[in-house]
Design an enzyme around this catalytic site. Structure first.
Site, PDB file in Angstrom:
ATOM      1  N   PHE A  52      58.850 -47.664  13.090  1.00  0.00           N
ATOM      2  CA  PHE A  52      58.009 -49.045  12.571  1.00  0.00           C
ATOM      3  C   PHE A  52      58.870 -48.885  11.017  1.00  0.00           C
ATOM      4  O   PHE A  52      59.055 -50.446  11.440  1.00  0.00           O
ATOM      5  CB  PHE A  52      55.736 -48.049  11.280  1.00  0.00           C
ATOM      6  CG  PHE A  52      55.973 -49.081  10.699  1.00  0.00           C
ATOM      7  CD1 PHE A  52      55.302 -50.138  10.485  1.00  0.00           C
ATOM      8  CD2 PHE A  52      55.636 -48.402   9.241  1.00  0.00           C
ATOM      9  CE1 PHE A  52      54.651 -50.592   9.386  1.00  0.00           C
ATOM     10  CE2 PHE A  52      54.834 -48.938   7.939  1.00  0.00           C
ATOM     11  CZ  PHE A  52      55.152 -49.980   8.174  1.00  0.00           C
TER      12      PHE A  52
ATOM     13  N   ASN B 223      65.890 -42.023  19.233  1.00  0.00           N
ATOM     14  CA  ASN B 223      65.437 -40.969  20.473  1.00  0.00           C
ATOM     15  C   ASN B 223      63.400 -41.479  21.131  1.00  0.00           C
ATOM     16  O   ASN B 223      63.857 -40.524  22.011  1.00  0.00           O
ATOM     17  CB  ASN B 223      65.763 -39.309  20.146  1.00  0.00           C
ATOM     18  CG  ASN B 223      64.804 -38.368  18.963  1.00  0.00           C
ATOM     19  OD1 ASN B 223      64.093 -39.210  18.357  1.00  0.00           O
ATOM     20  ND2 ASN B 223      64.934 -37.908  19.487  1.00  0.00           N
TER      21      ASN B 223
ATOM     22  N   SER C 161      63.032 -40.347  11.838  1.00  0.00           N
ATOM     23  CA  SER C 161      62.235 -38.821  11.021  1.00  0.00           C
ATOM     24  C   SER C 161      60.377 -38.920  11.207  1.00  0.00           C
ATOM     25  O   SER C 161      60.974 -40.273  11.252  1.00  0.00           O
ATOM     26  CB  SER C 161      62.178 -38.694   9.736  1.00  0.00           C
ATOM     27  OG  SER C 161      62.176 -37.676   9.387  1.00  0.00           O
TER      28      SER C 161
ATOM     29  N   LYS D 147      65.366 -30.462  11.994  1.00  0.00           N
ATOM     30  CA  LYS D 147      66.458 -30.398  12.113  1.00  0.00           C
ATOM     31  C   LYS D 147      66.925 -32.080  10.874  1.00  0.00           C
ATOM     32  O   LYS D 147      67.738 -32.409  11.329  1.00  0.00           O
ATOM     33  CB  LYS D 147      66.541 -30.466  13.664  1.00  0.00           C
ATOM     34  CG  LYS D 147      66.830 -28.908  13.841  1.00  0.00           C
ATOM     35  CD  LYS D 147      66.508 -28.226  15.323  1.00  0.00           C
ATOM     36  CE  LYS D 147      67.633 -29.428  15.964  1.00  0.00           C
ATOM     37  NZ  LYS D 147      67.474 -28.869  17.173  1.00  0.00           N
TER      38      LYS D 147
ATOM     39  N   TYR E 297      58.305 -31.671   6.293  1.00  0.00           N
ATOM     40  CA  TYR E 297      58.829 -32.869   5.936  1.00  0.00           C
ATOM     41  C   TYR E 297      58.963 -32.725   4.932  1.00  0.00           C
ATOM     42  O   TYR E 297      60.389 -33.204   4.259  1.00  0.00           O
ATOM     43  CB  TYR E 297      57.496 -33.661   6.037  1.00  0.00           C
ATOM     44  CG  TYR E 297      57.248 -35.139   6.026  1.00  0.00           C
ATOM     45  CD1 TYR E 297      58.293 -35.603   6.973  1.00  0.00           C
ATOM     46  CD2 TYR E 297      56.777 -35.721   5.105  1.00  0.00           C
ATOM     47  CE1 TYR E 297      58.143 -36.833   6.741  1.00  0.00           C
ATOM     48  CE2 TYR E 297      57.341 -37.040   4.566  1.00  0.00           C
ATOM     49  CZ  TYR E 297      57.946 -37.917   5.877  1.00  0.00           C
ATOM     50  OH  TYR E 297      57.532 -39.195   5.503  1.00  0.00           O
TER      51      TYR E 297
ATOM     52  N   TYR F 228      77.335 -35.173  -0.894  1.00  0.00           N
ATOM     53  CA  TYR F 228      78.188 -36.132   0.085  1.00  0.00           C
ATOM     54  C   TYR F 228      78.602 -37.496  -1.518  1.00  0.00           C
ATOM     55  O   TYR F 228      79.644 -37.972  -1.206  1.00  0.00           O
ATOM     56  CB  TYR F 228      77.914 -36.644   1.120  1.00  0.00           C
ATOM     57  CG  TYR F 228      78.771 -36.069   1.869  1.00  0.00           C
ATOM     58  CD1 TYR F 228      77.734 -34.701   2.665  1.00  0.00           C
ATOM     59  CD2 TYR F 228      78.837 -36.366   2.975  1.00  0.00           C
ATOM     60  CE1 TYR F 228      78.173 -33.927   3.326  1.00  0.00           C
ATOM     61  CE2 TYR F 228      79.128 -35.838   4.669  1.00  0.00           C
ATOM     62  CZ  TYR F 228      79.395 -34.166   4.664  1.00  0.00           C
ATOM     63  OH  TYR F 228      79.133 -32.873   5.705  1.00  0.00           O
TER      64      TYR F 228
HETATM   65  P1  NAD Z   1      57.386 -43.847  12.085  1.00  0.00           P
HETATM   66  O1  NAD Z   1      58.166 -42.878  13.312  1.00  0.00           O
HETATM   67  O2  NAD Z   1      57.981 -44.777  13.645  1.00  0.00           O
HETATM   68  O3  NAD Z   1      59.904 -44.167  12.589  1.00  0.00           O
HETATM   69  C1  NAD Z   1      60.440 -42.971  13.005  1.00  0.00           C
HETATM   70  C2  NAD Z   1      61.441 -43.198  14.243  1.00  0.00           C
HETATM   71  O4  NAD Z   1      62.507 -42.752  13.815  1.00  0.00           O
HETATM   72  C3  NAD Z   1      61.560 -43.338  15.157  1.00  0.00           C
HETATM   73  O5  NAD Z   1      61.175 -44.201  16.199  1.00  0.00           O
HETATM   74  C4  NAD Z   1      61.533 -41.970  15.854  1.00  0.00           C
HETATM   75  O6  NAD Z   1      61.601 -42.299  17.922  1.00  0.00           O
HETATM   76  C5  NAD Z   1      62.533 -42.000  15.176  1.00  0.00           C
HETATM   77  N1  NAD Z   1      63.464 -40.996  15.687  1.00  0.00           N
HETATM   78  C6  NAD Z   1      63.247 -39.311  15.106  1.00  0.00           C
HETATM   79  N2  NAD Z   1      63.836 -38.609  15.234  1.00  0.00           N
HETATM   80  C7  NAD Z   1      64.955 -38.694  15.300  1.00  0.00           C
HETATM   81  C8  NAD Z   1      65.851 -38.126  15.432  1.00  0.00           C
HETATM   82  N3  NAD Z   1      66.057 -36.897  15.917  1.00  0.00           N
HETATM   83  N4  NAD Z   1      67.178 -39.006  16.450  1.00  0.00           N
HETATM   84  C9  NAD Z   1      66.634 -40.187  16.320  1.00  0.00           C
HETATM   85  N5  NAD Z   1      65.819 -40.671  15.812  1.00  0.00           N
HETATM   86  C10 NAD Z   1      64.683 -39.713  15.917  1.00  0.00           C
HETATM   87  O7  NAD Z   1      58.208 -43.788  10.954  1.00  0.00           O
HETATM   88  P2  NAD Z   1      58.518 -44.677   9.589  1.00  0.00           P
HETATM   89  O8  NAD Z   1      56.647 -44.733   9.666  1.00  0.00           O
HETATM   90  O9  NAD Z   1      59.364 -46.293   9.995  1.00  0.00           O
HETATM   91  O10 NAD Z   1      59.374 -43.896   9.043  1.00  0.00           O
HETATM   92  C11 NAD Z   1      60.447 -44.205   9.180  1.00  0.00           C
HETATM   93  C12 NAD Z   1      61.712 -43.633   8.228  1.00  0.00           C
HETATM   94  O11 NAD Z   1      61.310 -43.784   6.715  1.00  0.00           O
HETATM   95  C13 NAD Z   1      61.045 -41.756   8.001  1.00  0.00           C
HETATM   96  O12 NAD Z   1      61.986 -41.274   7.520  1.00  0.00           O
HETATM   97  C14 NAD Z   1      59.943 -41.413   7.410  1.00  0.00           C
HETATM   98  O13 NAD Z   1      60.196 -40.439   6.611  1.00  0.00           O
HETATM   99  C15 NAD Z   1      60.044 -42.536   6.025  1.00  0.00           C
HETATM  100  N6  NAD Z   1      59.023 -42.893   4.944  1.00  0.00           N
HETATM  101  C16 NAD Z   1      58.057 -43.768   5.844  1.00  0.00           C
HETATM  102  C17 NAD Z   1      57.005 -43.750   5.001  1.00  0.00           C
HETATM  103  C18 NAD Z   1      55.883 -45.093   5.832  1.00  0.00           C
HETATM  104  O14 NAD Z   1      54.980 -44.883   5.178  1.00  0.00           O
HETATM  105  N7  NAD Z   1      55.687 -45.311   6.423  1.00  0.00           N
HETATM  106  C19 NAD Z   1      57.297 -43.431   3.884  1.00  0.00           C
HETATM  107  C20 NAD Z   1      58.101 -42.778   3.170  1.00  0.00           C
HETATM  108  C21 NAD Z   1      58.594 -42.663   3.914  1.00  0.00           C
END
Ligand code: NAD
Ligand code: UDP
Length: 323
Positions: free
Chosen positions: A11, A32, A75, A91, A145, A159
């Site tokens: 997203f 992935n 993630s 991981k 998480y 880092y």
């Molecule tokens: P999402 O699940 O839509 O997107 C996460 C993406 O990461 C997915 O496309 C998934 O396939 C990819 N991914 C996960 N593990 C992977 C790996 N080992 N190797 C390669 N790709 C991998 O989630 P999102 O809402 O888009 O969140 C994106 C980031 O923002 C995350 O790190 C999340 O923790 C952080 N975040 C999001 C929110 C929110 O409200 N959307 C709030 C706080 C933090």
């Protein structure tokens, strides 16, 4: 700049990649697909400056090219996803962040970590400033998480301090908008899809817990401003207005004109009771604050979910016709 975006098929990652490409940068997207979708990046191939690598970032990744920036967004992010994928979540927050920091060090690239308001856990300080250390249960189900992200922040700062990597940390609060998976389990997607389908709205607990919901366009603006700055530590990125989950349910019902009933369910373990960002730092550093109200954001997001629900129903009809 040539910028690596991990989690690009998700997203937030897909919206960020789009914005960076429109700003004139080259983007190498990495994902992935564990919780992301190919169609979230399909449209980006119209940009010659976009390329995609299918890769699990918990495994080492090397590029020959010069890399100027890395936005590490890979993630699982929805509680439903990370509770189903606890080890992968730990991981990607630890090994994945280590690998991407290694790349940033080797390339001399600016590194931006997608962290989260979950590092504050079930907070005792409200609203939450970046100086608050949080109240996290490390051994509870959400710990996979929260602690992954807390470790990710710690290794990012290490880092920065020990290897001089230029880092930034975005503590992102609940963000919503188009390209969330309709079934990803987060409250905004759940409520909108349930309301559109006439299904009961699943309110956990009494719905008195609060969140502060940020439209994706606001979040992307804040994240990009932080990335373009040289600020090192964590910065809250979230909407400053707070709502109870019941208020959200009522607003969704009004905006969808749905008559879905409320279905009050058990409160998940360790679900934070309140959450609202103190965004003074983002305001001061780069003049950012969220501008899209929750009602306006729901209206902007509805057409996407309507299309999703319609295409899901059409697929179901086709399958039934074939039986
Ligand atoms: P999402 O699940 O839509 O997107 C996460 C993406 O990461 C997915 O496309 C998934 O396939 C990819 N991914 C996960 N593990 C992977 C790996 N080992 N190797 C390669 N790709 C991998 O989630 P999102 O809402 O888009 O969140 C994106 C980031 O923002 C995350 O790190 C999340 O923790 C952080 N975040 C999001 C929110 C929110 O409200 N959307 C709030 C706080 C933090
Ligand atoms: N929630 C709810 N019904 C749902 C999904 C979530 O009442 O169908 C509640 C959940 O218990 C939490 C809030 O909504 O208090 C936000 O949940 P979400 O999963 O979106 O994100 P969180 O802030 O918990 O990471």
């Amino acid at each position: 700049m040539r910028i690596v975006v991990t989690g690009v098929a998700g997203f937030l990652g897909s919206h960020l990649a789009e914005r960076l490409l429109l700003d004139g940068h080259s983007v190498i997207g990495v994902d992935n697909y564990v919780t992301g979708l190919p169609r979230n990046v399909g449209h980006l191939s119209v940009f010659d400056s976009f390329s995609f690598v299918e890769h699990d970032v918990t495994l080492p990744l090397y590029f020959d090219e010069k890399i100027d920036g890395i936005l590490h967004f890979a993630s699982p992010a929805s509680p439903v996803d990370y509770l189903e994928l606890p080890i992968q979540t730990l991981k990607v927050g630890s090994l994945g962040t280590h690998n991407m920091l290694g790349m940033a060090r080797e390339k001399g690239a600016r590194f931006l970590l997608a962290s989260t308001s979950e590092v504050y856990g079930d907070p005792h300080v409200h609203p939450q400033p970046e100086t608050y250390w949080g109240n996290v249960n490390p051994v509870g189900p959400r710990g996979v998480y929260d602690e992954a992200k807390r470790f990710a922040e710690a290794i990012t700062m290490a880092y920065q301090r020990y290897h001089g990597v230029e880092t930034g940390i975005a503590r992102i609060f609940n963000t919503y908008g188009p390209r969330m998976r309709p079934g990803d389990g987060r409250v905004v997607s759940n409520f909108i899809v349930q309301a559109l389908q006439g299904d009961p709205i699943t309110v956990y607990g009494k719905g008195e817990q609060t969140r502060s919901f940020c439209h994706v366009h606001d979040a992307v603006e804040g994240i990009v401003r932080l990335f373009y700055s040289d600020y090192v530590g964590p910065v809250n990125i979230g909407n400053q207005n707070e709502y109870t989950i019941l208020q959200l349910a009522e607003m969704v019902l009004e905006e969808t004109k749905s008559t879905s009933p409320l279905n009050m369910l058990r409160m998940p373990v360790d679900d934070p009771k309140v959450r609202r960002p103190d965004i003074s730092l983002a305001r001061e550093l780069f003049g950012w604050e969220a501008t899209v109200s929750l009602r306006e954001g729901i209206r902007k997001t509805l057409p996407y979910f309507k299309r999703e629900v319609e295409s899901r129903n059409a697929r179901a009809r086709t399958i039934l016709d074939q039986l």
